[in-house]
Design an enzyme around this catalytic site. Sequence first.
Site, PDB file in Angstrom:
ATOM      1  CG  PHE A 107      -1.896   1.146   1.066  1.00 48.67           C
ATOM      2  CD1 PHE A 107      -3.135   1.073   0.341  1.00 48.67           C
ATOM      3  CD2 PHE A 107      -1.558   2.545   1.858  1.00 48.67           C
ATOM      4  CE1 PHE A 107      -3.945   2.151   0.263  1.00 48.67           C
ATOM      5  CE2 PHE A 107      -2.435   3.541   1.636  1.00 48.67           C
ATOM      6  CZ  PHE A 107      -3.855   3.402   0.982  1.00 48.67           C
ATOM      7  CG  ASP A 110       5.635   3.540   2.154  1.00 47.32           C
ATOM      8  OD1 ASP A 110       5.754   3.884   3.123  1.00 47.32           O
ATOM      9  OD2 ASP A 110       4.830   3.475   1.169  1.00 47.32           O
ATOM     10  CE  LYS A 156       0.009   5.350   7.560  1.00 38.95           C
ATOM     11  NZ  LYS A 156      -1.391   5.489   7.884  1.00 38.95           N
TER      12      LYS A 156
END
Length: 391
Positions: free
Chosen positions: A130, A217, A246
């Site tokens: 993702f 990532d 995040k």
Amino acid sequence: MADSLMTTYQRLPVAFERGEGAWLWDTEGNRYLDSVTGVAVCGLGHAHPEIAKALCDQASSLLHTSNLYRIPLQEQLGERLRLCSLAAMEKAFFANSGAEANEAAIKIARLYGNKREIKNPAIIVMEQSFHGRTLATLSATGSRKVQAGFDPLVQGFIRVPYDNIEAIEEIAQHQKNVVAVLVEPVQGEGGVNVPASDYLNRIREICDQHQWLMMLDEIQTGIGRSGKLFAHQHNSILPDVMTLAKGLGNGMPIGACLAQGKAAEVLAPGNHGSTFGGNPLACRVAMTVLDIVESQQLADRAAKLGERFQSEFIAKLADLPGVTSIRSKGLMIGIELDRPCGELVGKALEQKLLINVTAGNVIRLLPPMIISDDECKLIIDKVSALVADFL
Ligand code: PLP
């Protein structure tokens, strides 16, 4: 009033108005233990006093000027990330989200290929990955569900199974237009998939051999959650590009694309930009987050707590028929069942506990790094009882 919003999300019937540490209070005054943290965002918990102070101080002096001018706080945050432990990333581009950080990484890979005169440069990406919801990042994402309806997708991604080095080697033999590998050190949305311990080292070797960029990532794994400040530090390697978001802002929207070596020199003026990216407010908060995570050694705490979750869940759940796997890396914890278990989220909510289910059948826990031992025990007991009851 919810009619005023696009139906983008399937929301749970609860709204929170206040938080403190690992706890949230809803509009009726009920208290919930949060083991989702806004999907791996609030690693320092809610309403952290030092973050609230940094935010208020900065808001009362300067929020935003734009990247038309120098932004000293952005320069300081770039320098700070450069010096973080083993990271040694040389240059930063700041954005506002994870998807945007990955967009920057994808653009760097393409320009890097372009500079090497590689036609139609391609990036190797993983199944079940993702990377975000923009067109380029959803095209990189390994989920047909995320992509459905958005064809034509962005070209230039070659997909291989996760944790499968042979598949990457196979591509290396036949495909001459590869410029980069984009991979999560642990797949979060894909189901808390923890690869073999030398997976990243092997990818690093292959990238070096073929002059590909290794792009990690770390949007979900980064800023302590995996048990190191950055998950690749478990492998003592350095990526060429790393993306963060995040946990970097603990709730303040910020994304970062960091690069070192040849990847750090790719973007030139005019190649990329963002109005809000790296504004003084976001950078001030991110610096405060890094100060707290490092001074309180919260990555070590995440590692220790992660081991506790793992061993106690194994003791309580591993023998239950229906539990197929229990896996974790720091405070990314996954309990996989042999059946869909989305309804457990609602059942947990009734018990005033926030949990997440991803990939359909994986209970995912992402508690804050500041959680106490007693709060951990509460999560372990409640989740174990819910699972036992469900199966
Ligand atoms: N990359 C990873 C690994 C993620 O987990 C996420 C979000 O869940 C993203 C990228 C996208 O981040 P954002 O939602 O901030 O665009």
